[in-house]
Structure formats: C-alpha cells, structure tokens
Design an enzyme around this catalytic site. Structure first.
Site, PDB file in Angstrom:
ATOM      1  N   GLY A 101       0.856  -1.175   0.000  1.00 19.60           N
ATOM      2  CA  GLY A 101       0.000   0.000   0.000  1.00 19.60           C
ATOM      3  C   GLY A 101       0.891   1.223   0.000  1.00 19.60           C
ATOM      4  O   GLY A 101       1.856   1.281  -0.753  1.00 19.60           O
ATOM      5  N   GLU A 102       0.630   2.129   0.889  1.00 15.39           N
ATOM      6  CA  GLU A 102       1.466   3.331   0.995  1.00 15.39           C
ATOM      7  C   GLU A 102       1.879   3.447   2.461  1.00 15.39           C
ATOM      8  O   GLU A 102       1.030   3.701   3.324  1.00 15.39           O
ATOM      9  CB  GLU A 102       0.675   4.550   0.511  1.00 15.39           C
ATOM     10  CG  GLU A 102       1.551   5.597  -0.160  1.00 15.39           C
ATOM     11  CD  GLU A 102       2.485   6.253   0.839  1.00 15.39           C
ATOM     12  OE1 GLU A 102       3.711   6.319   0.595  1.00 15.39           O
ATOM     13  OE2 GLU A 102       1.995   6.710   1.880  1.00 15.39           O
ATOM     14  N   SER A 103       3.171   3.255   2.699  1.00 16.09           N
ATOM     15  CA  SER A 103       3.607   3.061   4.081  1.00 16.09           C
ATOM     16  C   SER A 103       3.428   4.308   4.946  1.00 16.09           C
ATOM     17  O   SER A 103       3.132   4.189   6.144  1.00 16.09           O
ATOM     18  CB  SER A 103       5.050   2.575   4.107  1.00 16.09           C
ATOM     19  OG  SER A 103       5.878   3.403   3.325  1.00 16.09           O
ATOM     20  N   CYS A 133       6.078  -5.426   0.663  1.00 17.94           N
ATOM     21  CA  CYS A 133       6.201  -4.100   0.064  1.00 17.94           C
ATOM     22  C   CYS A 133       6.064  -2.992   1.116  1.00 17.94           C
ATOM     23  O   CYS A 133       6.970  -2.813   1.916  1.00 17.94           O
ATOM     24  CB  CYS A 133       5.203  -3.979  -1.082  1.00 17.94           C
ATOM     25  SG  CYS A 133       5.781  -2.866  -2.353  1.00 17.94           S
ATOM     26  N   ARG A 179      12.776   3.175  -0.488  1.00 18.47           N
ATOM     27  CA  ARG A 179      11.418   3.095  -1.042  1.00 18.47           C
ATOM     28  C   ARG A 179      11.407   3.413  -2.533  1.00 18.47           C
ATOM     29  O   ARG A 179      12.227   4.184  -3.022  1.00 18.47           O
ATOM     30  CB  ARG A 179      10.509   4.072  -0.292  1.00 18.47           C
ATOM     31  CG  ARG A 179      10.432   3.741   1.184  1.00 18.47           C
ATOM     32  CD  ARG A 179       9.843   4.885   1.977  1.00 18.47           C
ATOM     33  NE  ARG A 179       8.454   5.104   1.620  1.00 18.47           N
ATOM     34  CZ  ARG A 179       7.772   6.180   1.995  1.00 18.47           C
ATOM     35  NH1 ARG A 179       8.344   7.126   2.692  1.00 18.47           N
ATOM     36  NH2 ARG A 179       6.504   6.308   1.649  1.00 18.47           N
ATOM     37  N   ILE A 237       5.601  -3.540  -7.475  1.00 16.63           N
ATOM     38  CA  ILE A 237       4.831  -2.298  -7.655  1.00 16.63           C
ATOM     39  C   ILE A 237       5.467  -1.206  -6.798  1.00 16.63           C
ATOM     40  O   ILE A 237       5.368  -1.251  -5.565  1.00 16.63           O
ATOM     41  CB  ILE A 237       3.356  -2.480  -7.247  1.00 16.63           C
ATOM     42  CG1 ILE A 237       2.721  -3.646  -8.011  1.00 16.63           C
ATOM     43  CG2 ILE A 237       2.581  -1.187  -7.510  1.00 16.63           C
ATOM     44  CD1 ILE A 237       1.314  -3.990  -7.564  1.00 16.63           C
ATOM     45  N   ARG A 238       6.154  -0.271  -7.454  1.00 18.68           N
ATOM     46  CA  ARG A 238       6.863   0.791  -6.726  1.00 18.68           C
ATOM     47  C   ARG A 238       7.546   0.209  -5.482  1.00 18.68           C
ATOM     48  O   ARG A 238       7.397   0.705  -4.363  1.00 18.68           O
ATOM     49  CB  ARG A 238       5.903   1.918  -6.337  1.00 18.68           C
ATOM     50  CG  ARG A 238       5.398   2.693  -7.544  1.00 18.68           C
ATOM     51  CD  ARG A 238       4.510   3.851  -7.166  1.00 18.68           C
ATOM     52  NE  ARG A 238       3.258   3.442  -6.553  1.00 18.68           N
ATOM     53  CZ  ARG A 238       2.239   2.941  -7.239  1.00 18.68           C
ATOM     54  NH1 ARG A 238       2.304   2.803  -8.534  1.00 18.68           N
ATOM     55  NH2 ARG A 238       1.133   2.585  -6.624  1.00 18.68           N
ATOM     56  N   HIS A 288       5.054  -8.738  -4.514  1.00 17.94           N
ATOM     57  CA  HIS A 288       3.673  -9.022  -4.090  1.00 17.94           C
ATOM     58  C   HIS A 288       3.301 -10.469  -4.405  1.00 17.94           C
ATOM     59  O   HIS A 288       2.699 -10.731  -5.458  1.00 17.94           O
ATOM     60  CB  HIS A 288       2.701  -8.086  -4.810  1.00 17.94           C
ATOM     61  CG  HIS A 288       2.784  -6.673  -4.346  1.00 17.94           C
ATOM     62  ND1 HIS A 288       1.968  -6.150  -3.368  1.00 17.94           N
ATOM     63  CD2 HIS A 288       3.609  -5.677  -4.708  1.00 17.94           C
ATOM     64  CE1 HIS A 288       2.280  -4.891  -3.147  1.00 17.94           C
ATOM     65  NE2 HIS A 288       3.278  -4.582  -3.959  1.00 17.94           N
ATOM     66  N   GLU A 296       0.945 -12.118  -3.341  1.00 14.08           N
ATOM     67  CA  GLU A 296      -0.519 -12.275  -3.382  1.00 14.08           C
ATOM     68  C   GLU A 296      -1.098 -11.930  -4.753  1.00 14.08           C
ATOM     69  O   GLU A 296      -2.246 -12.239  -5.027  1.00 14.08           O
ATOM     70  CB  GLU A 296      -1.171 -11.404  -2.285  1.00 14.08           C
ATOM     71  CG  GLU A 296      -1.242  -9.910  -2.561  1.00 14.08           C
ATOM     72  CD  GLU A 296       0.079  -9.146  -2.395  1.00 14.08           C
ATOM     73  OE1 GLU A 296       1.132  -9.780  -2.226  1.00 14.08           O
ATOM     74  OE2 GLU A 296       0.029  -7.894  -2.465  1.00 14.08           O
TER      75      GLU A 296
HETATM   76  N1  GLN Z   1       6.029   2.784  -2.444  1.00 14.16           N
HETATM   77  C1  GLN Z   1       5.159   2.361  -1.376  1.00 14.16           C
HETATM   78  C2  GLN Z   1       5.608   2.979  -0.047  1.00 14.16           C
HETATM   79  O1  GLN Z   1       6.663   3.557   0.025  1.00 14.16           O
HETATM   80  C3  GLN Z   1       5.118   0.845  -1.270  1.00 14.16           C
HETATM   81  C4  GLN Z   1       4.585   0.255  -2.552  1.00 14.16           C
HETATM   82  C5  GLN Z   1       3.732  -0.963  -2.372  1.00 14.16           C
HETATM   83  O2  GLN Z   1       3.414  -1.390  -1.261  1.00 14.16           O
HETATM   84  N2  GLN Z   1       3.285  -1.513  -3.485  1.00 14.16           N
HETATM   85  O3  GLN Z   1       4.891   2.906   0.909  1.00 14.16           O
END
Ligand code: GLN
Length: 184
Positions: A47-49, A79, A106, A130-131, A166, A168
């Site tokens: 997600g977005e930490s 992630c 990150r 993913i990122r 990921h 999942e």
């Molecule tokens: N870039 C996101 C972060 O810094 C992590 C990316 C992800 O969980 N797919 O939180």
C-alpha cells in the site's frame, strides 16, 4: 494454522485474503487492537507506508501491532509492509518498527516502469513489483530466502518474513505456504 489476520487499514489486503483462502486458511481483517489476541499469524500488505503509519497512529494500533509481531507468530510483510518492518527506510525517510534488521529504499525497483513482472533467481517463482522498496542492507541475523538479479527480495528473521514483491498478486502460493504452513 488457525486464523490469519490481514492488516486492513489501507492497501492491498483483499488479494492477501484470497491467497490465504486458497491455501486453506481462515482470515480476519485487523482494524482494532482487540483482534490481535485471536490471531495465529499476520499479513502486513502493500500500500502506501506513510499513510499506513498515520492510520496506525490514528487508530491507536502501534503498540499492539509491535507487541504482536514481536510475539513469535508468523508474519508476512509485503512491500509497504516490509517498509514498516525494516530497521530504517529512506527515499523519502520515515519511521519504521525495526522488526527485521534490513535497510530499505522506497520506490527503488523499477523506477522507470513503476511496476513489472519478473522471475526470481534460481527458481521459477513469479514476481510482481509495484513501486517496490529495495533492500540495501541485510543484517547478520537475517536470512535471504530469495533473490532477483542477485539482490535480496525475500528475507526472514525466524517467523518474520519480508518481501519487496507481491506474492498475493500472482497465482503461485508458495510464499504464503512457506510463511503460514498448510491449513490445519
Ligand atoms: N512505495 C510504497 C511505499 O513507500 C510501497 C509500494 C507498495 O506497497 N506496493 O509505501
């Protein structure tokens, strides 16, 4: 394994629920501290930490989450979850819990592409990034389980696993099985 919690404040928790169900585990969405005592394992999803941290603070979950992860039960942090678990997180810097003695940067995999699919070194496990964070240092007590292009992408310290990718989001369930075992 009985019930696996999936932290469900934000991010990709639903795909983890599906993956765990495919392995035969029951799951529960974790949004309150009162849920931790009932869990036999925990997933910290992507997600977005930074947002996850804010929500953990807002919901008053930081202490109970920290105590749970340190209690010796299996944990899979993917992630953004891995960023929470790391000793340090940079690029941009933010707090982390330090459950895994690794340093991460990150958004450092696939900067040009944002997300990409690949295959792990030495095995046919499919990978979805993913990122994704990059693991820049692995501490002496941490084992590298999987690599991609020679770099660590799945690490563990005892029952706590951290993945930059990921598992999942592909249909291969080996990582969830390895962390939580087969359903009892
Ligand atoms: N870039 C996101 C972060 O810094 C992590 C990316 C992800 O969980 N797919 O939180």
């Amino acid at each position: 394994m009985g019930v696996i919690g999936v932290l469900a404040l934000q991010g990709g928790y639903q795909a983890h629920e599906r993956a765990l169900a495919e392995v035969g585990h029951r799951t529960v969405r974790v949004r309150y501290a009162s849920e931790f005592p009932t869990l036999d394992g925990l997933v910290l999803p992507g997600g977005e930490s930074t947002t996850m941290f804010k929500l953990l603070a807002l919901e008053g979950l930081e202490q109970s989450l920290d105590a749970y992860v340190r209690s010796g039960r299996p944990v899979l942090a993917t992630c953004a979850g891995l960023i929470l678990a790391a000793r340090t997180a940079v690029g941009p810097a933010q707090r982390s819990f330090g459950w895994l003695d690794v340093d991460v940067r990150r958004n450092a995999w696939g900067r040009q592409l944002d997300s990409f699919q690949a295959t792990a070194d030495d095995t046919d496990l499919p990978l979805m990034f993913i990122r994704a964070p990059r693991i820049e240092r692995v501490g002496p007590g941490v084992e590298t389980v999987l690599r991609y292009h020679g770099e660590p992408i799945l690490v563990r310290c005892g029952p706590i696993f951290g993945a930059t990718f990921h598992p999942e989001l592909t249909d291969d369930r080996r990582v969830h099985r390895q962390v939580f075992g087969p359903a009892s």
